[in-house]
Motif scaffolding. Structure first.
Motif, short mmCIF file in Angstrom:
data_model
loop_
_atom_site.label_atom_id
_atom_site.label_comp_id
_atom_site.label_asym_id
_atom_site.label_seq_id
_atom_site.Cartn_x
_atom_site.Cartn_y
_atom_site.Cartn_z
N HIS A 259 0.82 -1.21 0.00
CA HIS A 259 0.00 0.00 0.00
C HIS A 259 0.86 1.26 0.00
O HIS A 259 0.53 2.25 -0.67
CB HIS A 259 -0.93 -0.01 1.20
N ASN A 261 3.56 1.58 -1.38
CA ASN A 261 4.14 1.69 -2.72
C ASN A 261 3.06 1.67 -3.80
O ASN A 261 3.33 1.30 -4.95
CB ASN A 261 5.15 0.57 -2.96
N GLU A 262 1.84 2.06 -3.42
CA GLU A 262 0.74 2.28 -4.36
C GLU A 262 0.29 1.02 -5.09
O GLU A 262 -0.04 1.05 -6.28
CB GLU A 262 1.12 3.36 -5.40
N ARG A 263 0.27 -0.10 -4.38
CA ARG A 263 -0.22 -1.35 -4.96
C ARG A 263 -1.23 -2.01 -4.04
O ARG A 263 -1.03 -2.08 -2.83
CB ARG A 263 0.94 -2.33 -5.21
N ASP A 298 -2.43 -1.24 -9.58
CA ASP A 298 -1.64 -0.02 -9.41
C ASP A 298 -2.60 1.11 -9.07
O ASP A 298 -3.53 1.40 -9.83
CB ASP A 298 -0.89 0.29 -10.70
N ARG A 300 -1.57 4.36 -8.25
CA ARG A 300 -1.03 5.71 -8.42
C ARG A 300 -2.08 6.54 -9.16
O ARG A 300 -2.78 6.05 -10.04
CB ARG A 300 0.27 5.66 -9.22
N ARG A 331 -9.21 5.28 -4.59
CA ARG A 331 -7.97 4.79 -4.02
C ARG A 331 -8.19 4.37 -2.56
O ARG A 331 -7.74 3.29 -2.13
CB ARG A 331 -6.89 5.86 -4.10
#
Length: 436
Positions: A259, A261-263, A298, A300, A331
């Protein structure tokens, strides 16, 4: 007996091989990484592995298992007033209402998991090792996706997504997380199969641990082997408690890393947590690692604003139903969705290893929480107290003056905005309590 792979060749037209042709991921915990994601290198005090991109770099050993994915066509998170129906069988890591057998089944190695399916549609797991270079002899585990001929483009997409997710996470400036399985490389065969090679950090999963433990309890009770010594009984409970807490804490540390690292993981469950040991006395050396990133997403903002994609479509449909419409809200919903899955994993670990085999499984735990008690954990506790077979599970969640129930209630909160983030779960008082 190991055999080499001289007949495996890569097709330049394959979508997956177009990724494999570039530098992939390496062996040490803190390697110098040069990937197609960012093409940058980092120095490390540890030695680094040479690139592993060719089938000639590996030797393949015995098949040790297989499993398949399911198509999730509707969400089974708590829905007020709904009567949830489930398909038959143990769904393991999936939380679903309407489940159909997917067209892609991946060949994977898991010593205690062997499903009898059409071999053309399976994901298989093989033992193997590195055959060349300074790390020659290093054991690996191959996850094999069937080719397009057997499973269509979906198989290639899942393999490419898993490869890309690992490569992205392993190139993070934070370094490589010890709670994620390490991808070493991969290749494609002449028949189009996609082979992903992971470092062999254990062949058992959290599901295997729970199954073997519950069977041990059943065997002991059927043979009336329960210790007469109350002190020994209490020590055995404490050992199991410590092991389960470390297992879940490690899994959540891996999820927190993803999380941050935006995953998203999006397929979290007992089968997707690999263990290097299932011996409770060795809990101090336990290192849980997350795997199965084929459905990873992903999150982001640049990706969220691009529009729907194969792996986002169902998630965003459910996000919209929950009122999450903007990229920021979506998100937040995605992260909370992973936390809900992790909550079901926590419930599974709280019940199955503390009950004899046949009493509870992942499906019955989910039914109990979602359908029977509509995520009212205090009502669930009162019900379990009335069943002698569930008392050990209640005792586990009662630790810290009910801290386990508190954590589980927070993770399964029907309002996604009120669920904790993964780091908060890792640092919750239940997770940091002194068991002994």
């Amino acid at each position: 007996m190991l055999f080499t792979t001289p007949d495996f060749f890569c097709s330049s037209t394959s979508m997956l091989f177009s990724l494999f042709r570039k530098p992939t991921v390496f062996l040490s915990e803190k390697p110098r990484v040069s990937s197609w994601v960012n093409r940058r290198t980092r120095s490390s005090r540890l030695c680094t592995a040479s690139l592993i991109t060719s089938p000639d770099s590996f030797e393949v050993g015995r098949l040790i298992g297989s499993y398949g994915f399911m198509n999730v066509t509707s969400y089974s998170g708590f829905q007020s007033g709904a009567d949830l129906e489930y398909s038959s069988g143990d769904l393991g890591q999936l939380r679903v209402q309407d489940v159909g057998e997917g067209s892609v089944k991946i060949r994977c190695i898991s010593t205690n998991t062997s499903m009898h399916m059409d071999t053309n549609k399976q994901k298989m797991l093989y033992e193997g090792r590195i055959a060349q270079g300074p790390f020659k002899g290093t054991p690996v585990i191959f996850k094999v996706y069937p080719g397009q001929r057997a499973a269509g483009i979906e198989a290639d997409m899942m393999a490419a997504n898993e490869l890309n997710a690992h490569a992205f996470l392993q190139s993070s400036s934070e370094g490589i997380c010890k709670n994620l399985l390490l991808l070493l490389g991969g290749f494609e065969t002449k028949t189009g199969e996609q082979w992903l090679a992971f470092r062999d950090d254990g062949k058992y999963s959290a599901a295997d641990f729970a199954k073997l433990t519950s069977e041990k309890i059943l065997r002991a009770r059927s043979l009336k082997e329960k210790s007469w010594n109350p002190f020994e009984q209490e020590q055995a409970f404490k050992r199991r408690t410590y092991f389960v807490i470390r297992l879940f804490q490690g899994a959540m540390s891996g999820l927190a890393y993803m999380h941050n690292n935006e995953r998203l993981h999006q397929s979290l469950g007992p089968a997707s947590v690999v263990l290097n040991t299932i011996v409770e006395r060795d809990a101090a050396y336990l290192v849980p690692r997350l795997r199965d990133l084929a459905f990873s997403v992903d999150i982001r903002f640049s990706y969220l604003e691009e529009g729907p994609s194969t792996f986002l479509e169902d998630l965003w449909r459910r996000a919209s139903s929950a009122g999450a419409l903007t990229p920021m809200e979506r998100r937040a919903f995605g992260i909370a969705d992973d936390i809900y899955e992790a909550g079901l994993l926590f419930a599974y670990l709280a019940f199955v290893p503390f009950c004899e085999a046949g009493i509870m499984d992942s499906l019955s735990v989910q039914r109990l929480l979602e359908s029977t008690f509509k995520l009212d954990l205090m009502a669930t506790r009162e019900y379990c107290l009335a069943d002698d077979r569930l008392l050990e599970a209640v005792k586990f969640l009662d630790l810290g003056d009910g801290a386990g129930w508190e954590l589980l209630q927070a993770m399964l909160n029907p309002d996604f905005q009120k669920r904790p983030i993964a780091e908060a779960v890792v640092n919750h008082r239940f997770m940091t309590a002194n068991v002994f």
